[in-house]
Design a protein around this motif. Structure first.
Motif, PDB file in Angstrom:
ATOM      1  N   GLY A  41       0.820  -1.201   0.000  1.00 46.81           N
ATOM      2  CA  GLY A  41       0.000   0.000   0.000  1.00 46.81           C
ATOM      3  C   GLY A  41       0.855   1.251   0.000  1.00 46.81           C
ATOM      4  N   GLY A  42       0.221   2.396   0.288  1.00 44.94           N
ATOM      5  CA  GLY A  42       0.930   3.660   0.309  1.00 44.94           C
ATOM      6  C   GLY A  42       0.208   4.679   1.169  1.00 44.94           C
ATOM      7  N   GLN A  43       0.779   5.881   1.251  1.00 50.57           N
ATOM      8  CA  GLN A  43       0.194   6.980   2.009  1.00 50.57           C
ATOM      9  C   GLN A  43      -1.130   7.384   1.386  1.00 50.57           C
ATOM     10  OE1 GLN A  43       1.887   8.528   4.803  1.00 50.57           O
ATOM     11  NE2 GLN A  43      -0.177   9.342   5.114  1.00 50.57           N
ATOM     12  N   VAL A  44      -2.123   7.732   2.228  1.00 51.59           N
ATOM     13  CA  VAL A  44      -3.440   8.101   1.709  1.00 51.59           C
ATOM     14  C   VAL A  44      -3.400   9.496   1.087  1.00 51.59           C
ATOM     15  CG1 VAL A  44      -4.670   6.622   3.327  1.00 51.59           C
ATOM     16  CG2 VAL A  44      -4.184   8.998   3.939  1.00 51.59           C
ATOM     17  N   ASP A  45      -4.358   9.746   0.203  1.00 51.52           N
ATOM     18  CA  ASP A  45      -4.466  11.019  -0.501  1.00 51.52           C
ATOM     19  C   ASP A  45      -4.745  12.155   0.485  1.00 51.52           C
ATOM     20  OD1 ASP A  45      -5.994  13.203  -2.131  1.00 51.52           O
ATOM     21  OD2 ASP A  45      -5.117  11.892  -3.662  1.00 51.52           O
ATOM     22  N   ASP A  46      -4.176  13.324   0.209  1.00 48.30           N
ATOM     23  CA  ASP A  46      -4.349  14.484   1.088  1.00 48.30           C
ATOM     24  C   ASP A  46      -5.800  14.924   1.201  1.00 48.30           C
ATOM     25  OD1 ASP A  46      -1.649  14.580   1.629  1.00 48.30           O
ATOM     26  OD2 ASP A  46      -1.213  16.078   0.075  1.00 48.30           O
ATOM     27  N   CYS A  47      -6.622  14.603   0.193  1.00 46.56           N
ATOM     28  CA  CYS A  47      -8.009  15.065   0.208  1.00 46.56           C
ATOM     29  C   CYS A  47      -8.786  14.509   1.397  1.00 46.56           C
ATOM     30  CB  CYS A  47      -8.719  14.705  -1.102  1.00 46.56           C
ATOM     31  SG  CYS A  47      -9.198  12.956  -1.255  1.00 46.56           S
ATOM     32  N   LEU A  48      -8.317  13.404   1.977  1.00 46.79           N
ATOM     33  CA  LEU A  48      -8.994  12.826   3.128  1.00 46.79           C
ATOM     34  C   LEU A  48      -8.690  13.582   4.423  1.00 46.79           C
ATOM     35  CD1 LEU A  48      -8.610   9.036   2.303  1.00 46.79           C
ATOM     36  CD2 LEU A  48     -10.759  10.255   2.614  1.00 46.79           C
ATOM     37  N   GLY A  49      -7.617  14.340   4.432  1.00 49.06           N
ATOM     38  CA  GLY A  49      -7.302  15.175   5.575  1.00 49.06           C
ATOM     39  C   GLY A  49      -6.902  14.424   6.824  1.00 49.06           C
ATOM     40  N   PHE A  50      -6.349  13.233   6.669  1.00 50.04           N
ATOM     41  CA  PHE A  50      -5.911  12.468   7.828  1.00 50.04           C
ATOM     42  C   PHE A  50      -4.613  13.049   8.387  1.00 50.04           C
ATOM     43  CE2 PHE A  50      -7.979   8.424   5.900  1.00 50.04           C
ATOM     44  CZ  PHE A  50      -9.232   8.910   6.271  1.00 50.04           C
ATOM     45  N   GLY A  51      -4.371  12.781   9.674  1.00 48.19           N
ATOM     46  CA  GLY A  51      -3.136  13.241  10.297  1.00 48.19           C
ATOM     47  C   GLY A  51      -1.995  12.267  10.074  1.00 48.19           C
ATOM     48  N   GLU A  52      -0.947  12.436  10.881  1.00 48.12           N
ATOM     49  CA  GLU A  52       0.203  11.557  10.786  1.00 48.12           C
ATOM     50  C   GLU A  52      -0.175  10.128  11.182  1.00 48.12           C
ATOM     51  OE1 GLU A  52       3.448  12.018   9.837  1.00 48.12           O
ATOM     52  OE2 GLU A  52       2.794  13.984   9.081  1.00 48.12           O
ATOM     53  N   ASN A  53       0.492   9.154  10.573  1.00 45.90           N
ATOM     54  CA  ASN A  53       0.242   7.756  10.899  1.00 45.90           C
ATOM     55  C   ASN A  53       0.960   7.391  12.195  1.00 45.90           C
ATOM     56  OD1 ASN A  53      -1.360   6.409   8.717  1.00 45.90           O
ATOM     57  ND2 ASN A  53       0.245   7.336   7.461  1.00 45.90           N
ATOM     58  N   GLU A  54       0.171   7.171  13.247  1.00 47.99           N
ATOM     59  CA  GLU A  54       0.724   6.680  14.504  1.00 47.99           C
ATOM     60  C   GLU A  54       0.610   5.163  14.576  1.00 47.99           C
ATOM     61  OE1 GLU A  54      -0.754  10.315  17.316  1.00 47.99           O
ATOM     62  OE2 GLU A  54      -2.211   9.225  16.099  1.00 47.99           O
ATOM     63  N   LEU A  55      -0.230   4.604  13.703  1.00 47.31           N
ATOM     64  CA  LEU A  55      -0.362   3.176  13.514  1.00 47.31           C
ATOM     65  C   LEU A  55      -0.074   2.877  12.046  1.00 47.31           C
ATOM     66  CD1 LEU A  55      -3.659   2.576  15.522  1.00 47.31           C
ATOM     67  CD2 LEU A  55      -1.325   2.089  16.280  1.00 47.31           C
TER      68      LEU A  55
END
Length: 363
Positions: free
Chosen positions: A40-54
């Protein structure tokens, strides 16, 4: 081999799995395939998620007609500590087609979406390697037997399951890793083997620790290779207990460490040390996954239980997500995102799938 045959052998132990038909594509399953997100990969910015802590690391993904999407992933924190015990309501699934500016949350009811919590969807094999040199036999054998039985109870499932197997070996000063009980799914058999250890089992009072490390790593490598034949998923753990340092000097510390460092990445190494005569740094280097230490024999069971929890958590940190996609033939490639929230921590991963041939009828 058709995927249906592989999946039957692979998933027969999973307790919560949806079925939507068979696939004709071959799949090469491999744990932790390159990069922290796996496939997989990093999610698209359009979702507005924060940093991956998990970290959600996709191990494998595939589609099955008439419209099922399946994702196998592992969950860990940023330090690669496994996260087990997650439930379906902690995950949110998003899908983005070519007509969508951003992702839309999928309907769990309409898509029959399911994330299998705590499902053992791969074979896991544990090698428990015990130091039965004279110092152990003469002063802490009863405590070691009790701690080892507790370890077996914690790691092996209550109901016999062929996906979970354990073997027990022991070492002293001889140039041999002695077999106490071969690889088995029977908790009763393992317990009986431990109970049968007597204080006259050894003929050499010395300690060949480095030899035990090298030999057990070779055995674990062979077990892992056999358990992953035919495209199945497998992992192995080596758990070594000792109350001292290497005295036999048949092998060097460097050669033992090299064997561990070069082992398959799907072999975990744990060490348990007892007393004041151990070299904690050596055991921490060999036990690169985790190490614990008991000051005295009364603490042995506690330390064994601590390691057994880590072994179990690693095996239970894999999850299978499946759903019936509303996308249909002609929609091409579609993006998929999986978001996890656990307490104050969160993480997400993004991938894509092709809906060629997708129709209704997936159940």
């Amino acid at each position: 081999m058709k995927l249906f045959t592989k999946l039957f052998a692979l998933f027969f132990t999973a307790t919560l799995v949806l079925s939507c038909g068979n696939s004709d594509d071959d799949v090469d399953f491999l744990l932790n395939p390159g990069g922290k997100f796996g496939k997989g990969g990093q999610v698209d910015d359009c979702l507005g998620f924060g940093e991956n802590e998990l970290i959600l690391s996709i191990q494998e993904q595939f589609t099955t007609l008439p419209g099922k999407v399946s994702i196998l992933f592992r969950v860990s924190d940023v330090d690669d500590n496994p996260i087990s015990g997650l439930t379906a309501d902690q995950f949110t699934i998003f899908e983005q087609g070519r007509n969508d500016d951003c992702f839309n949350t999928i309907s769990k009811s309409e898509s029959q979406a399911r994330i299998s919590p705590n499902s053992q969807i791969f074979s896991t094999n544990t090698l428990l390697v015990l130091d039965l040199s004279n110092s152990v036999l003469s002063s802490s054998l009863d405590e070691l037997k009790s701690a080892s039985i507790s370890f077996v109870d914690n790691v092996m499932p209550a109901t016999t399951n062929e996906a979970f197997k354990m073997a027990i070996y022991w070492f002293d000063g001889e140039d041999e890793l002695h077999l106490l009980n071969p690889l088995t799914a029977s908790k009763t058999e393992l317990t009986a083997a431990i109970e049968g250890i007597t204080d006259d089992i050894s003929n050499d009072p010395s300690t060949d620790l480095y030899g035990a490390v090298i030999k057990s790593t070779d055995i674990a490598s062979n077990v892992l290779a056999e358990s992953t034949e035919g495209g199945k998923i497998g992992a192995a753990s080596v758990v070594i207990f000792t109350d001292g340092t290497d005295q036999a000097s048949r092998f060097t510390r460097a050669s033992a460490q090299e064997k561990v460092d070069n082992a398959n990445e799907n072999i975990s190494f744990f060490t348990i040390g007892l007393g004041a005569e151990i070299d904690t740094q050596v055991l921490m280097d060999i036990g690169k996954t985790a190490s614990v230490f008991a000051n005295n024999k009364e603490e042995l069971e506690t330390t064994f239980n601590e390691i057994s929890q880590k072994v179990s958590e690693r095996a239970n940190s894999f999850y299978l997500f499946e759903y019936c996609s509303p996308k249909r033939d002609g929609s091409g490639d579609n993006n998929l995102a999986i978001q996890l929230k656990s307490g104050n921590l969160e993480g997400a991963v993004q991938t894509k799938f092709n809906a060629n041939g997708f129709t209704g009828g997936c159940e």
